[in-house]
Write an enzyme that holds these catalytic residues in place. Structure first.
Site: not given
Ligand code: NAD
Length: 542
Positions: A292, A326
Site C-alpha cells: 500500500e 496516505c
Molecule cells: P517510506 O517509503 O520512506 O518508508 C517505508 C518503509 O520503507 C520504512 O520502513 C523504511 O525504512 C523502508 N525503506 C525506506 N527506504 C528503503 C529502501 N531503499 N529499501 C528498503 N526499505 C526502505 O515511507 P514513510 O515516509 O515511512 O511513509 C509515508 C509513505 O507511506 C507515504 O507515501 C504514504 O502515502 C505511504 N502510506 C501509504 C498507506 C496506504 O495504505 N496506502 C498507509 C500509510 C502510508
C-alpha cells in the site's frame, strides 16, 4: 479437538474521548510523563533474545528537539540473516498449532491493548510520531485492536470456503501458511499498520521478519512486547529495526523469501518489486507482493455541494495528523459559486487550528516527522507562495526551532497542473483549484488524470446526478471513495482500505482479501470408492 470453532464475532473498539475529567485522560497523562522521563535502550529481538548491536540511534520527538527518550539499536544484514534463520525455525512449530491457539494469541493481544497496554501504546505514538491523543487513540489503540479481532474473524471465513464433493469423493482445501518467511516493512505514520503488516501473516501461521520505520521504533517495540505478553512464541515475529538497504538485501536474496507486506512510499515499493524481479530465479516459491503506497487524494465538489460539510471535510481531511496520512485530502476542486461561499470560512477555520506539542491536549495539529519532511514540505509551500499559478491563502508559516512545525496551509492553484495539485506532499498542504460551474464534466476528467495515484477520493453533492457522475467517471481514481464525507478515517471491517494505480496492490488492509495473500491452499481429493478397473463403461461390448 473436535468442534466447529469460531472466534467471537468482532465489533469495532469504541474510541475513548480523553475529555477533561475522564479516567483515560489521567492514565494517558501518566504514561506520557513516564515515556518522556524514560531512558529507553531498545534492542533488536531475535528468537526472544535481546541483541544490542552497539550501533545506536537516538529516539526523538518531532515536536521537541530537546527531548531525548533513549536509544535504539540498529540491525543490519548480519542480524537480518540470523533473524530469518530463526524465524524459519520458529515457523515450523507455529504453523502446526491449531488455528484456535494462534487466533487466541491475537485476541488476547487485542484485549491487553484495550486495557493495560492502551495508554502506553498511545503515549509512545503521541510522543514518538507527534500525534494528538485522539489521532493516537484511533490508530495505535482502536485500529490495532480491530486488525487483530477482525483479522481472526475474516480468517475463519476464509477457512470456511470448501469445494463441493461428488458421490464417493471428499474434496477439501487446507489453508497453509506461506512456505518460507514474510518480510514486513512498515511506515512511520500509523502504529497500527506496523502491527498489521507483521501480525496478520503471523496470525495465519507465517514466520515474519519485521522492519519498522526508524521514526516509529518506540511504538513498534511496545507492539512487539504486547504480542509477546499475549503469548506469541519467540521468533514467530523477529523485530529488526535498522538499515533498510542491508536488511532488505538479506531478506530478498534469501531463497525462502515468500512474501513482502509493505506500506510506504511508491518509489520504495517499486524499488523492492524491481529487486524481487531481479532475484526471481532464486526463490523456492513465487513471492506474494502486497504494498500500500502513496496517494494524492481528492475532494471534488459539485455545484450543489453542502458548503458547511465541504469546508469541514477539507479542514479535517487535510490537516489531521498534519496531512501525514496516505488518505489525507491534498487537492480539492470547487466550483466558483461554492468557493465564493466558503473561502472566508475555510481560511478562518484553517488559521484557527491550534498547533503545538501533542502533550498539550488543546492542540489540533503537531509537528511533521523529521527534517527531511520539513524541508520537502516547506519547499512546496515557498514555491506555492512565489507563484505563478498559485498563491497561499492560509498558513504558509513554519519553524524548526523547537520542533518541525508547519502551519496548516491552503494553496489556491489557478493552474490545475500546478505541482501542489499533482505531487504527494505528505504534509499539511491542501491545494484548491476553482473551476467554472459549467465545467463539471471536464473537471471530473481532470481529477481522474492529474495524478498517477488512486487511493482515496470524495465527492460532495446534494444532487444525486452529481454523485452518480463522480462514481462512474472516477471509478478507477480511488480504491476508497466517499460520498459527502472526508476521504480519511477508514475503519477496519467497515471501509476495507487500499488503492490501485501507483497507490498499491489494493489488497485491502484488514480484510479477507489481504489475509488470503498469506495462505497457500492445498487441495486434497480423497476417493472413498476408488475404481478398480482401467476400462470405462462406454468401452463395453454392445
Ligand atoms: P517510506 O517509503 O520512506 O518508508 C517505508 C518503509 O520503507 C520504512 O520502513 C523504511 O525504512 C523502508 N525503506 C525506506 N527506504 C528503503 C529502501 N531503499 N529499501 C528498503 N526499505 C526502505 O515511507 P514513510 O515516509 O515511512 O511513509 C509515508 C509513505 O507511506 C507515504 O507515501 C504514504 O502515502 C505511504 N502510506 C501509504 C498507506 C496506504 O495504505 N496506502 C498507509 C500509510 C502510508
Amino acid at each position: 479437538m473436535s468442534g466447529t470453532i469460531r472466534v467471537p464475532p468482532p465489533v469495532n473498539e469504541p474510541v475513548l474521548s480523553y475529555a477533561p475529567g475522564t479516567p483515560e485522560r489521567t492514565e494517558l497523562k501518566a504514561a506520557l510523563r513516564s515515556i518522556s522521563d524514560q531512558d529507553a535502550d531498545i534492542p533488536v529481538i531475535i528468537g526472544g533474545e535481546e541483541i544490542r548491536t552497539g550501533r545506536t540511534r537516538p529516539l526523538l520527538a518531532p515536536h521537541d528537539h530537546g527531548l531525548r527518550l533513549g536509544v535504539w539499536h540498529e540491525a543490519g544484514a548480519e542480524e537480518a540473516r540470523r533473524a530469518i534463520a530463526n524465524t524459519l525455525e520458529a515457523r515450523r512449530e507455529w504453523a502446526s498449532w491449531p488455528w484456535e491457539d494462534r487466533a487466541a494469541v491475537f485476541l488476547k493481544a487485542a484485549e491487553l491493548l484495550s486495557t493495560s497496554w492502551r495508554a502506553t501504546l498511545n503515549a509512545a505514538t503521541m510522543i514518538g510520531q507527534s500525534k494528538t491523543a485522539f489521532q493516537a487513540e484511533i490508530d495505535s489503540a482502536c485500529e490495532t485492536i480491530d486488525f487483530f479481532r477482525f483479522g481472526a474473524h475474516f480468517a475463519d471465513g476464509i477457512f470456511d470456503h470448501q469445494p463441493v464433493s461428488e458421490k464417493g469423493v471428499w474434496n477439501r482445501i487446507e489453508y497453509r501458511p506461506l512456505e518460507g518467511f514474510v518480510y514486513a516493512v512498515s511506515p512511520f505514520n500509523f502504529t497500527a499498520i506496523g502491527a498489521n503488516l507483521a501480525g496478520t501473516p503471523a496470525m495465519v501461521g507465517c514466520g515474519v521478519l519485521w522492519k519498522p520505520s526508524k521514526h516509529a521504533v518506540l511504538s513498534a517495540y511496545y507492539n512487539y512486547r504486547l504480542l509477546e505478553e499475549a503469548g506469541l512464541p519467540p521468533g514467530v515475529i523477529n523485530f529488526v529495526p535498522g538499515d533498510p538497504v542491508g536488511i532488505t538485501a538479506a531478506a530478498m536474496e534469501h531463497p525462502d523469501f515468500a512474501g513482502l507486506h509493505f506500506t510506504g512510499s511508491t518509489g520504495v515499493f517499486q524499488s523492492l518489486w524491481t529487486t524481487v524481479g531481479r532475484n526471481i530465479a532464486r526463490y523456492r516459491t513465487y513471492p506474494r507482493l502486497v504494498g500500500e503506497t502513496g496517494g494524492k487524494d481528492f475532494i471534488v465538489a459539485h455545484p450543489s455541494a453542502d458548503r458547511a460539510a465541504l469546508s469541514t471535510a477539507i479542514v479535517r481531511g487535510s490537516f489531521e495528523y498534519q496531512g501525514q496520512k496516505c488518505s489525507a485530502a491534498s487537492r480539492a476542486y470547487v466550483p466558483a459559486s461554492v468557493w465564493n461561499g466558503i473561502r472566508d470560512d475555510l481560511v478562518a477555520r484553517t488559521d484557527a487550528l491550534a498547533m503545538g506539542d501533542p502533550t498539550d491536549f488543546r492542540n489540533f495539529v503537531n509537528a511533521v516527522i523529521d527534517r527531511g519532511a520539513f524541508d520537502t514540505i516547506t519547499g512546496y509551500v515557498d514555491r506555492a507562495a512565489a507563484g505563478p499559478g498559485s498563491e497561499v491563502i492560509a498558513g504558509g508559516a513554519y519553524s524548526d526551532r523547537e520542533g518541525f512545525f508547519i502551519r496548516p496551509t491552503l494553496v489556491l492553484a489557478a493552474d490545475p497542473a500546478h505541482e501542489t495539485m499533482c505531487d504527494e506532499i505528505f504534509g499539511p498542504v491542501m491545494s484548491i483549484h476553482v473551476y467554472p460551474d459549467d465545467k463539471w464534466s471536464e473537471t471530473l476528467d481532470m481529477v481522474d488524470s492529474t495524478s498517477p495515484y488512486a487511493l482515496t477520493g470524495a465527492v460532495f453533492s446534494q444532487d444525486r446526478r452529481g454523485v452518480r457522475d463522480a462514481l462512474e467517471r472516477l471509478k478507477n481514481a480511488a480504491g476508497n471513495f466517499y460520498i459527502n464525507d472526508k476521504p480519511t478515517g477508514a475503519v477496519v471491517g467497515q471501509q476495507p482500505f487500499g488503492g490501485a494505480r501507483a497507490s498499491g496492490t489494493n489488497d485491502k488492509a484488514g480484510s479477507a482479501y489481504n489475509i488470503v495473500r498469506w495462505l497457500s491452499p492445498r487441495t486434497i481429493k480423497e476417493n472413498l470408492a476408488p475404481p478398480t478397473s482401467v476400462e470405462y463403461p462406454f468401452m463395453g461390448a454392445e
